[in-house]
Write an enzyme that holds these catalytic residues in place. Structure first.
Site, PDB file in Angstrom:
ATOM      1  N   PRO A   2       0.769  -1.232   0.000  1.00  0.00           N
ATOM      2  CA  PRO A   2       0.000   0.000   0.000  1.00  0.00           C
ATOM      3  C   PRO A   2       0.808   1.295   0.000  1.00  0.00           C
ATOM      4  CG  PRO A   2      -0.461  -1.363   1.937  1.00  0.00           C
ATOM      5  CD  PRO A   2       0.778  -1.838   1.323  1.00  0.00           C
ATOM      6  N   GLU A   3       0.872   1.893  -1.144  1.00  0.00           N
ATOM      7  CA  GLU A   3       1.343   3.262  -1.285  1.00  0.00           C
ATOM      8  C   GLU A   3       0.156   4.049  -1.822  1.00  0.00           C
ATOM      9  OE1 GLU A   3       5.387   3.581  -3.040  1.00  0.00           O
ATOM     10  OE2 GLU A   3       5.131   1.469  -3.470  1.00  0.00           O
ATOM     11  N   LYS A  59      -1.094   7.912   2.538  1.00  0.00           N
ATOM     12  CA  LYS A  59      -1.414   6.488   2.663  1.00  0.00           C
ATOM     13  C   LYS A  59      -2.547   6.231   3.643  1.00  0.00           C
ATOM     14  CE  LYS A  59       3.466   5.492   1.757  1.00  0.00           C
ATOM     15  NZ  LYS A  59       4.724   4.995   2.317  1.00  0.00           N
ATOM     16  N   HIS A  92      -6.864 -13.597   7.216  1.00  0.00           N
ATOM     17  CA  HIS A  92      -6.315 -12.310   7.622  1.00  0.00           C
ATOM     18  C   HIS A  92      -7.350 -11.188   7.636  1.00  0.00           C
ATOM     19  CE1 HIS A  92      -2.405 -14.326   6.193  1.00  0.00           C
ATOM     20  NE2 HIS A  92      -2.436 -14.362   7.513  1.00  0.00           N
ATOM     21  N   ARG A 111       0.480  -8.995   8.205  1.00  0.00           N
ATOM     22  CA  ARG A 111       1.221  -8.428   9.312  1.00  0.00           C
ATOM     23  C   ARG A 111       0.314  -7.339   9.871  1.00  0.00           C
ATOM     24  NH1 ARG A 111       6.734  -6.982   6.259  1.00  0.00           N
ATOM     25  NH2 ARG A 111       7.468  -6.575   8.351  1.00  0.00           N
ATOM     26  N   ARG A 150      16.095  20.857   2.059  1.00  0.00           N
ATOM     27  CA  ARG A 150      16.619  19.703   2.784  1.00  0.00           C
ATOM     28  C   ARG A 150      17.896  19.150   2.175  1.00  0.00           C
ATOM     29  NH1 ARG A 150      11.925  16.304   5.190  1.00  0.00           N
ATOM     30  NH2 ARG A 150      13.774  15.067   5.575  1.00  0.00           N
TER      31      ARG A 150
END
Length: 263
Positions: A2-3, A59, A92, A111, A150
């Site tokens: 999942p992005e 997300k 799941h 997970r 940055r």
DNA sequence: ATAGGTGTTTCTTT
DNA sequence: AAAAGAAACACCTA
């Protein structure tokens, strides 16, 4: 999985499965995915409410209702599945929402790195407070500021959710490859032209990936080749290079994306 | 069979 | 400031 692109497809699953529908039953099969809310309160607060138009930020998926908002984050392996009323639950399936109209929405995750939150508007704001602008919506000017401000590697800035929300490991590598920028380049070391190209290629990549519902593992994409240890660049026969950048397994083409010479 | 790896995030340490 | 490591978790592969 999942992005941004995957979560956007989950938003569509939610919309077509449950938007406008009454939540008849909430079944928590594994309370380990619940954050800051008990099974009892989740059921009490959601059963009898109606799903409205879902939203996405980065997300995060925001399942709005006519009451509180359910926030979903999918970690690395989560997904949202819509099924008919009589399908056996998957191992799941952690939380199952039965809505009227014969649809069942399942939060499925192997997970359990992330999960579900329940919040009012203030709570939603708090949960999303640290998020940067969504990668689909960020303006060129804001994107520029992000990079020029940055000194970190460009990959770490692109995947930093507090800088820019939605890009994950695959999307970042894909975008950098398309833009021909080495992932270890310093963000503030990019030229104006490179930032411009990166922005344009980010938008192109996102548009295609959202249409596909994921970062497509096609041979014409970097993602289609990264799992092959002998994978080559889609542009020519150059063998892809691998390394660890920004703490994540990173793939790039040494010919298209020349190594940073600056520091 | 134990180790190491994983489309994520967060917290701690360097 | 930024990068690295570990942890959360479950499962797969070498």
């Amino acid at each position: 999985m999942p992005e941004l692109a995957d979560v956007e497809s989950f938003r569509e699953v939610l919309a077509s499965c449950a938007r406008g529908r009454l939540i008849q039953r909430v079944e928590v099969r594994d309370a380990g995915v619940l954050h800051g809310v008990s099974t009892r309160r989740l059921r009490a607060d959601l059963e009898g409410r109606r799903f409205t138009e879902p939203e996405r930020h980065g997300k995060w998926l925001l399942a709005r209702t006519d009451g509180p908002t359910l926030l979903l984050h999918f970690g690395m392996t989560g997904m949202l599945v819509c099924s008919g009323p009589d399908e056996e639950p998957h191992v799941h399936d952690r939380v199952i929402f039965t809505v009227d109209g014969g649809h069942v929405l399942r939060y499925r995750d192997q997970r359990k790195l992330k999960g579900l939150w329940l919040a009012d508007d203030d709570g939603v704001a708090r949960l999303l407070a640290g998020q940067g602008p969504d990668a689909m919506e960020v303006s060129r000017a804001r994107f520029d500021d992000l990079l020029t401000g940055r000194h970190a590697t460009v990959k770490s800035v692109l995947t930093d959710q507090s800088a820019l929300a939605g890009l994950g490991n695959l999307l970042a590598d894909e975008i950098l490859w398309r833009a021909k920028v080495h992932p270890a380049r310093k963000a503030d070391g990019l030229t104006e032209d490179e930032r411009k190209g990166l922005y344009a290629d980010m938008r192109r990549t996102l548009r295609s990936a959202v249409r596909a519902g994921n970062v497509p593992p096609r041979g014409s994409w970097l993602t289609g080749r990264r799992d092959d240890p002998e994978g080559t660049c889609p542009r020519h026969d150059e063998r892809l290079r691998r390394g660890r950048i920004a703490g994540r397994g990173t793939v790039w083409c040494p010919r298209c994306q020349p190594s940073p010479t600056d520091s």
